[in-house]
Design an enzyme around this catalytic site. Structure first.
Site, PDB file in Angstrom:
ATOM      1  N   ASN A 168     -21.756  -1.974 -15.564  1.00 33.63           N
ATOM      2  CA  ASN A 168     -23.211  -1.685 -16.488  1.00 33.63           C
ATOM      3  C   ASN A 168     -23.343  -0.432 -16.888  1.00 33.63           C
ATOM      4  OD1 ASN A 168     -26.467  -0.641 -15.846  1.00 33.63           O
ATOM      5  ND2 ASN A 168     -26.389  -2.789 -16.912  1.00 33.63           N
ATOM      6  N   TYR A 172     -31.203   5.678 -17.752  1.00 30.42           N
ATOM      7  CA  TYR A 172     -32.074   5.556 -16.912  1.00 30.42           C
ATOM      8  C   TYR A 172     -32.343   7.351 -16.756  1.00 30.42           C
ATOM      9  CZ  TYR A 172     -29.499   1.697 -15.500  1.00 30.42           C
ATOM     10  OH  TYR A 172     -28.906   0.307 -15.902  1.00 30.42           O
ATOM     11  N   ARG A 173     -33.676   7.549 -17.144  1.00 33.10           N
ATOM     12  CA  ARG A 173     -33.766   9.097 -17.094  1.00 33.10           C
ATOM     13  C   ARG A 173     -33.486   9.822 -15.853  1.00 33.10           C
ATOM     14  NH1 ARG A 173     -40.187   7.853 -15.801  1.00 33.10           N
ATOM     15  NH2 ARG A 173     -40.292   8.538 -13.827  1.00 33.10           N
ATOM     16  N   TRP A 186     -33.443   4.307 -11.048  1.00 29.58           N
ATOM     17  CA  TRP A 186     -33.079   2.840 -11.327  1.00 29.58           C
ATOM     18  C   TRP A 186     -34.484   2.016 -11.084  1.00 29.58           C
ATOM     19  CZ3 TRP A 186     -28.212   4.492  -8.284  1.00 29.58           C
ATOM     20  CH2 TRP A 186     -27.453   4.380  -9.180  1.00 29.58           C
ATOM     21  N   GLY A 191     -29.498  -2.806 -14.195  1.00 29.92           N
ATOM     22  CA  GLY A 191     -28.341  -3.462 -13.725  1.00 29.92           C
ATOM     23  C   GLY A 191     -27.701  -2.400 -12.668  1.00 29.92           C
ATOM     24  N   GLU A 232     -21.624  -4.328 -21.311  1.00 26.83           N
ATOM     25  CA  GLU A 232     -22.141  -3.338 -22.371  1.00 26.83           C
ATOM     26  C   GLU A 232     -21.271  -2.523 -23.197  1.00 26.83           C
ATOM     27  OE1 GLU A 232     -25.612  -4.090 -19.588  1.00 26.83           O
ATOM     28  OE2 GLU A 232     -23.529  -3.678 -19.248  1.00 26.83           O
ATOM     29  N   ASP A 281     -43.521   9.364 -20.433  1.00 26.25           N
ATOM     30  CA  ASP A 281     -42.685   8.479 -20.756  1.00 26.25           C
ATOM     31  C   ASP A 281     -43.045   7.598 -21.898  1.00 26.25           C
ATOM     32  OD1 ASP A 281     -44.591   5.918 -20.084  1.00 26.25           O
ATOM     33  OD2 ASP A 281     -44.002   6.316 -17.700  1.00 26.25           O
TER      34      ASP A 281
END
Length: 587
Positions: A168, A172-173, A186, A191, A232, A281
């Site tokens: 994967n 993700y920050r 996460w 994923g 990916e 965000d």
């Protein structure tokens, strides 16, 4: 030509006068982000900051802040290729010699998809190594004053399933705690989070490699809403139009993307959590502090002259809007194959994506559209959709007003609205009152019109309502007291004036009606980030054999409510500082 690394892309932007270098000293704490926000608001160029306080590494932002730069990053071929692949599924069935010959160009392109191993001397990522205090000196940005600290905002987080096999790559920050550790945000539908869950079941640490930079295709593939088991790295190669160069890590572990700027290597231990956040965000609010896994960094590889890529998120439109448009166009041809009956599908960046989605579907038999709606809500990240609008009319979904009018003309409230309580929510959506919990609604509008929509309000004053504005045909926005002062205003409006509003299928209570109707971005962001269907939708209803039949008008309370995170605003002294220095930045 699709750029094969960040340098090629920056050279392309320079030649197109789409990049500005800022050599004046800039603080990564708040100042840089404020400069970025002003430039992206004006549809300005990408920004290369070459004198960032506390770091020897330059910072580049706003790489994807316009549709033109997205087109420069990816070109038209990925979309053409995806359409060709989907079309070939019919022409190659059965795969006769004649059919194979007819698709020979596509087959040659398919042979280019994948990864290839290169030698260390061919891998710029191995140009430098940081082992002592590995995160020290990275120009990690703090974007908003209430953020819990500096955050890595364009991380490409690579993991592999503990059993081996599929990988994967997600974004993700990562909140930087110190020179050795970060948070790992996460979310429930990610994923990498699934891989971590499996590692925890085995009481194992999960190896993680975080790439920064590299081909723009790598960034696109990390955020693409592809099915869980679609690799990916293969999607990155498809967009790139060639195999993705990879190199073995001399210190062991995952292979490294040879053309990346940085590779942060370490692991996430099982059963360890640490407070992460707040963070301003892409919903346009602060996501609050919650416990998340911890990433322990062992070492960092980087190019000798590495450039640190970053983005700033906040109220739409930001870079994710333009990237999201590209990815949806790219994946659009695959929707009918993955979900038969879906002709078109769109999620709205103006709302943060998950709060609102719409689909054009097939209605070849009665209620087929409803079954397709359930299929959409069961598909990967789409399962977190909060409000789904479905029609069989051929409308352009990205243009919300014609879509909403087409649905409201056809919407039968007794059978076409479904509200489901106690479902999952996006981690960033706090309207449900509990992290990851909330509700969903499905609104159908198919077949022939059943009403003519009003386009001007002539009904006179409404009790307790101080402002009335029309967003589009059939959709009325109203304002009154704030929620904290009058939490029951929406149901009272329905009780006291519902019979006078039956020509308006949809009535939305907001904090400022006149300001909300200005454009699609303002409307969608204000409305769909501020209500939870099960608690904030009101209508007269009856129950017959377990089915809830509603009547118009449907009233939505989309006011700000207690417990919602704060809206994002820049700090006043930073605004004044950037005002004073503006000419210096662009001298």
């Amino acid at each position: 030509m699709v750029p094969t690394n960040l340098r090629v892309f920056l050279d392309m932007l320079r030649s197109e006068k789409e990049l500005v270098e800022i050599s004046a000293p800039v603080d990564p704490n708040l100042e840089l982000a404020e400069i970025h926000r002003r430039v992206i608001d004006e549809q300005g160029p990408a920004l290369l900051f070459t004198n960032v306080k506390g770091s020897a590494f330059p910072v580049v932002t706003n790489l994807f802040g316009t549709a033109r730069r997205v087109n420069l990053a990816f070109g038209p071929k990925p979309e053409q290729f995806m359409k060709a692949v989907i079309n070939a599924t019919s022409t190659l069935m059965p795969p006769t010699p004649q059919a194979l010959w007819g698709e020979r160009a596509l087959i040659m392109d398919l042979l280019k998809v994948g990864t290839k191993k290169v030698q260390p001397q061919q891998a710029p990522i191995l140009g430098g190594l940081k082992q002592d205090n590995p995160l020290a000196g990275l120009p990690v940005l703090t974007s908003w004053q209430e953020d819990g600290g500096p955050f890595v905002t364009l991380p490409l987080v690579y993991t592999e399933h503990p059993d081996g096999g599929h990988h994967n790559l997600g974004m993700y920050r990562m909140q930087v705690y110190d020179d050795f550790t970060t948070g790992m945000h996460w979310q429930i539908h990610k994923g990498g989070g699934f891989h971590y869950h499996e590692a925890e079941l085995r009481n194992q640490a999960l190896p993680v490699t975080v790439f920064l930079g590299g081909p723009p295709a790598l960034i696109a593939s990390a955020i693409a809403p592809v099915p869980e088991h679609l690799p990916e790295l293969m999607l990155a190669s498809l967009i790139l139009g060639q195999k993705l160069p990879m190199v073995e890590n001399p210190h062991g572990g995952h292979r490294l993307v040879a053309e990346a700027e940085f590779a942060i290597c370490g692991s996430v231990p099982p059963h360890l959590r640490r407070p992460e956040g707040p963070f301003g965000d892409h919903f346009g609010y602060y996501s609050l502090t919650h416990d998340f896994p911890v990433f322990n960094v062992n070492h960092v590889w980087h190019r000798k002259d590495a450039i640190y890529p970053a983005t700033i998120v906040g109220k739409p439109r930001q870079e994710d809007y333009f990237l999201g448009e590209f990815l949806q166009r790219l994946l659009e041809p695959a929707f009918p194959m993955a979900m038969p009956g879906v002709k078109d599908l769109w999620t709205y960046a103006e709302t943060g994506f998950h709060p609102l989605a719409a689909a054009v579907v097939r209605e070849s038999y009665s209620r087929e559209a409803l079954g397709t709606a359930f299929r959409i809500l069961g598909e990967g990240q789409l399962s977190l959709t909060k409000f789904l609008i479905v029609t069989d009319q051929r409308v352009t979904l990205a243009n919300f007003t014609p879509l909403l009018e087409a649905v409201l003309e056809r919407f039968n409230p007794a059978q076409d609205l479904f509200i489901f309580n106690k479902t999952s929510h996006d981690t960033l959506d706090y309207t449900g009152g509990q992290l990851n919990h909330g509700s969903k609604a499905v609104l159908l509008g198919t077949g022939e019109p059943v009403r003519t929509l009003p386009r001007a309000y002539t009904g006179g004053e409404l009790p307790e309502i101080t402002d009335i504005a029309v967003y589009c045909g059939g959709c009325l926005l109203v304002s009154g007291a704030a929620y904290e002062a009058e939490p029951e205003l929406a149901p009272r409006l329905l009780a006291n004036a519902g019979s006078r509003l039956t020509e308006w299928p949809l009535v939305i209570l907001v904090d400022d009606a006149s300001a909300t109707v200005h454009d699609q971005t303002k409307f969608l962001w204000t409305v769909f980030t501020r209500f939870n269907p099960a608690t904030d939708m009101f209508a007269k209803s009856s129950v017959n054999r377990h089915h809830i039949a509603y009547e118009v008008p449907i009233v939505i309370d989309a006011r700000m409510k207690p417990g919602y995170p704060d809206e994002l605003f820049p700090r006043e002294d930073i605004v004044e500082q950037v005002d004073r220095r503006w000419k210096e930045y662009f001298a």
